[in-house]
Design a protein around this motif. Structure first.
Motif, PDB file in Angstrom:
ATOM      1  N   VAL A  71      27.963  -0.015  48.616  1.00  0.00           N
ATOM      2  CA  VAL A  71      26.788   0.550  47.948  1.00  0.00           C
ATOM      3  C   VAL A  71      25.532   0.050  48.649  1.00  0.00           C
ATOM      4  O   VAL A  71      25.484  -1.090  49.139  1.00  0.00           O
ATOM      5  N   LYS A  72      24.549   0.917  48.691  1.00  0.00           N
ATOM      6  CA  LYS A  72      23.247   0.542  49.259  1.00  0.00           C
ATOM      7  C   LYS A  72      22.231   0.615  48.119  1.00  0.00           C
ATOM      8  O   LYS A  72      22.010   1.686  47.558  1.00  0.00           O
ATOM      9  N   PHE A  73      21.687  -0.523  47.765  1.00  0.00           N
ATOM     10  CA  PHE A  73      20.689  -0.547  46.701  1.00  0.00           C
ATOM     11  C   PHE A  73      19.310  -0.388  47.319  1.00  0.00           C
ATOM     12  O   PHE A  73      18.894  -1.220  48.143  1.00  0.00           O
ATOM     13  N   GLN A  74      18.630   0.678  46.928  1.00  0.00           N
ATOM     14  CA  GLN A  74      17.276   0.923  47.442  1.00  0.00           C
ATOM     15  C   GLN A  74      16.299   0.154  46.545  1.00  0.00           C
ATOM     16  O   GLN A  74      16.145   0.454  45.361  1.00  0.00           O
ATOM     17  N   ALA A  75      15.639  -0.845  47.155  1.00  0.00           N
ATOM     18  CA  ALA A  75      14.772  -1.752  46.398  1.00  0.00           C
ATOM     19  C   ALA A  75      13.707  -1.016  45.586  1.00  0.00           C
ATOM     20  O   ALA A  75      13.399  -1.393  44.445  1.00  0.00           O
ATOM     21  N   ALA A  76      13.149   0.052  46.165  1.00  0.00           N
ATOM     22  CA  ALA A  76      12.018   0.736  45.526  1.00  0.00           C
ATOM     23  C   ALA A  76      12.338   1.190  44.110  1.00  0.00           C
ATOM     24  O   ALA A  76      11.482   1.105  43.214  1.00  0.00           O
ATOM     25  N   PHE A  77      13.588   1.660  43.927  1.00  0.00           N
ATOM     26  CA  PHE A  77      13.936   2.227  42.626  1.00  0.00           C
ATOM     27  C   PHE A  77      14.102   1.155  41.555  1.00  0.00           C
ATOM     28  O   PHE A  77      14.092   1.469  40.369  1.00  0.00           O
ATOM     29  N   PHE A  78      14.247  -0.096  41.965  1.00  0.00           N
ATOM     30  CA  PHE A  78      14.321  -1.192  41.000  1.00  0.00           C
ATOM     31  C   PHE A  78      12.944  -1.836  40.847  1.00  0.00           C
ATOM     32  O   PHE A  78      12.506  -2.132  39.738  1.00  0.00           O
ATOM     33  N   GLU A  79      12.252  -2.003  41.960  1.00  0.00           N
ATOM     34  CA  GLU A  79      10.923  -2.636  41.910  1.00  0.00           C
ATOM     35  C   GLU A  79       9.924  -1.795  41.115  1.00  0.00           C
ATOM     36  O   GLU A  79       8.960  -2.317  40.567  1.00  0.00           O
ATOM     37  N   GLN A  80      10.168  -0.464  41.040  1.00  0.00           N
ATOM     38  CA  GLN A  80       9.232   0.379  40.278  1.00  0.00           C
ATOM     39  C   GLN A  80       9.206  -0.023  38.801  1.00  0.00           C
ATOM     40  O   GLN A  80       8.262   0.310  38.086  1.00  0.00           O
ATOM     41  N   TYR A  81      10.230  -0.758  38.367  1.00  0.00           N
ATOM     42  CA  TYR A  81      10.270  -1.234  36.976  1.00  0.00           C
ATOM     43  C   TYR A  81       9.951  -2.736  36.892  1.00  0.00           C
ATOM     44  O   TYR A  81      10.353  -3.406  35.951  1.00  0.00           O
ATOM     45  N   SER A  82       9.255  -3.226  37.926  1.00  0.00           N
ATOM     46  CA  SER A  82       8.820  -4.631  37.939  1.00  0.00           C
ATOM     47  C   SER A  82      10.029  -5.573  37.810  1.00  0.00           C
ATOM     48  O   SER A  82      11.127  -5.226  38.233  1.00  0.00           O
ATOM     49  N   TYR A  83       9.827  -6.736  37.201  1.00  0.00           N
ATOM     50  CA  TYR A  83      10.918  -7.718  37.161  1.00  0.00           C
ATOM     51  C   TYR A  83      12.078  -7.247  36.276  1.00  0.00           C
ATOM     52  O   TYR A  83      13.193  -7.736  36.402  1.00  0.00           O
ATOM     53  N   HIS A  84      11.815  -6.273  35.415  1.00  0.00           N
ATOM     54  CA  HIS A  84      12.914  -5.742  34.586  1.00  0.00           C
ATOM     55  C   HIS A  84      13.922  -5.038  35.507  1.00  0.00           C
ATOM     56  O   HIS A  84      15.135  -5.209  35.367  1.00  0.00           O
ATOM     57  N   GLY A  85      13.392  -4.235  36.445  1.00  0.00           N
ATOM     58  CA  GLY A  85      14.254  -3.529  37.388  1.00  0.00           C
ATOM     59  C   GLY A  85      14.955  -4.498  38.333  1.00  0.00           C
ATOM     60  O   GLY A  85      16.136  -4.309  38.661  1.00  0.00           O
ATOM     61  N   VAL A  86      14.243  -5.539  38.749  1.00  0.00           N
ATOM     62  CA  VAL A  86      14.836  -6.503  39.691  1.00  0.00           C
ATOM     63  C   VAL A  86      15.984  -7.263  39.005  1.00  0.00           C
ATOM     64  O   VAL A  86      16.998  -7.577  39.637  1.00  0.00           O
TER      65      VAL A  86
END
Ligand SMILES: O=c1ccn([C@@H]2O[C@H](COP(=O)(O)O)[C@@H](O)[C@H]2O)c(=O)[nH]1
Length: 305
Positions: A71-86
């Motif tokens: 799997v390739k996790f694209q950081a942008a799609f998690f960072e868009q939700y701030s630390y909740h996404g991270v």
């Protein structure tokens, strides 16, 4: 522990797949019925966000795992939700690692060497915390941007050697504007060829038992002509190939990316897999993603046989 390239090679053979699923999920693209089912009015927005984002992706991973090498996790799609996404990203990385999938962090990171080392510590290495060293994300590989030059790349390369990890350096990207800089001519060569030459140099010291380097390159599926040039410069590197499907890259062109053994590639697909339900393949999103990933895996295997 085996080198990254050996782990990747073995997992490709075991799964008979070079397909990597890109986890690029945004809440607004998750099916309504799933959100309605799991949205809890007694919890706040961020609690709901974390639960639903994790659960959707977890179920996709469960549904498609037999068809994919990683799997390739694209950081942008998690960072868009701030630390909740991270936080969700961190949980999903652990989840995928426990399933023995190859985990690539697609953050396209880089900076001057001291800062690059911080990124490397976080995603493929370890970070000193008081008297301990902690492997925080502990991914198998990370994507990096070469624009800053060699001193920014070296900390990652050293950590690949130290921790048996992998690097994918952006060489020729899939987007139409990749020509703006990557195709500039220097000494009668394209800039991306010069970058590929550097990738070859950086990878010379970290090769696994199968002869592949742990330092690979990103080459878009939309760039078959560039792929031929890159492959001639990088005979022993894995190419990470995004851009099939939605971006216009064709599975039939993947043969131009192969090495002399008809190997050495991994192919990413994100939206076509995680949002396969939108194509009405099946009423159930997990089954849709399963069918989409199975079909893509098989058509890639046929195209590169
Ligand atoms: O050249 C590049 C480098 C990275 N990407 C990333 O790959 C996926 C592609 O998503 P699709 O939905 O399969 O088009 C996405 O995460 C990009 O950031 C790329 O497309 N091209």
């Amino acid at each position: 522990m085996l080198n990254f390239s050996d782990r990747l090679f073995d997992t490709i053979k075991k799964k008979n797949s070079v397909l990597v699923a890109g986890i690029d999920t945004s809440i607004e693209n998750i099916p309504d019925y799933f959100i309605k089912k799991y949205y809890d009015k007694d919890k706040n927005e961020t609690e709901n966000l974390k639960y639903i984002l994790f659960e959707y992706n977890r179920r996709i991973i469960d549904a498609i795992e037999e068809n994919i090498v990683g799997v390739k996790f694209q950081a942008a799609f998690f960072e868009q939700y701030s630390y909740h996404g991270v936080e969700v990203l961190h949980k999903l990385i652990l989840y995928a690692k426990n399933k023995k999938l190859i985990v690539i962090f697609d953050g396209k990171r880089n900076d001057i060497s001291s800062s690059a080392k911080g990124y490397s510590n976080a995603y493929i290495g370890e970070t000193v915390v008081f008297d301990k060293k902690i492997k925080f994300f502990d991914c198998d590989a990370i994507t990096v941007n070469p624009y800053i030059g060699e001193d920014g790349i070296k900390p990652f390369v050293e950590d690949c050697e130290r921790y048996k990890k992998g690097l994918f350096v952006l060489v020729k990207t899939s987007n139409p504007s990749s020509k703006d800089f990557q195709d500039l001519s220097i000494d009668s060569k394209y800039l991306f060829e010069k970058v590929a030459e550097k990738v070859h140099e950086w990878g010379a010291g970290c090769k696994g038992k199968y002869g592949y380097s742990d330092i690979g390159a990103v080459v878009g599926a939309t760039q078959p002509d560039a792929a031929k040039l890159v492959r001639s410069i990088l005979p022993d590197s894995f190419l990470l190939i995004p851009g099939v499907g939605v971006q216009g890259g064709k599975v039939e062109d993947l043969k131009y990316f192969l090495d002399k053994n008809k190997l050495g590639i991994i192919v990413n697909s994100s939206r076509d897999i995680i949002y396969a339900y939108k194509n009405h393949i099946h009423s159930d999103f997990e089954k849709s993603s399963f069918i989409a990933s199975k079909n893509l895996k098989e058509s890639i295997n046929n195209a590169i046989a």
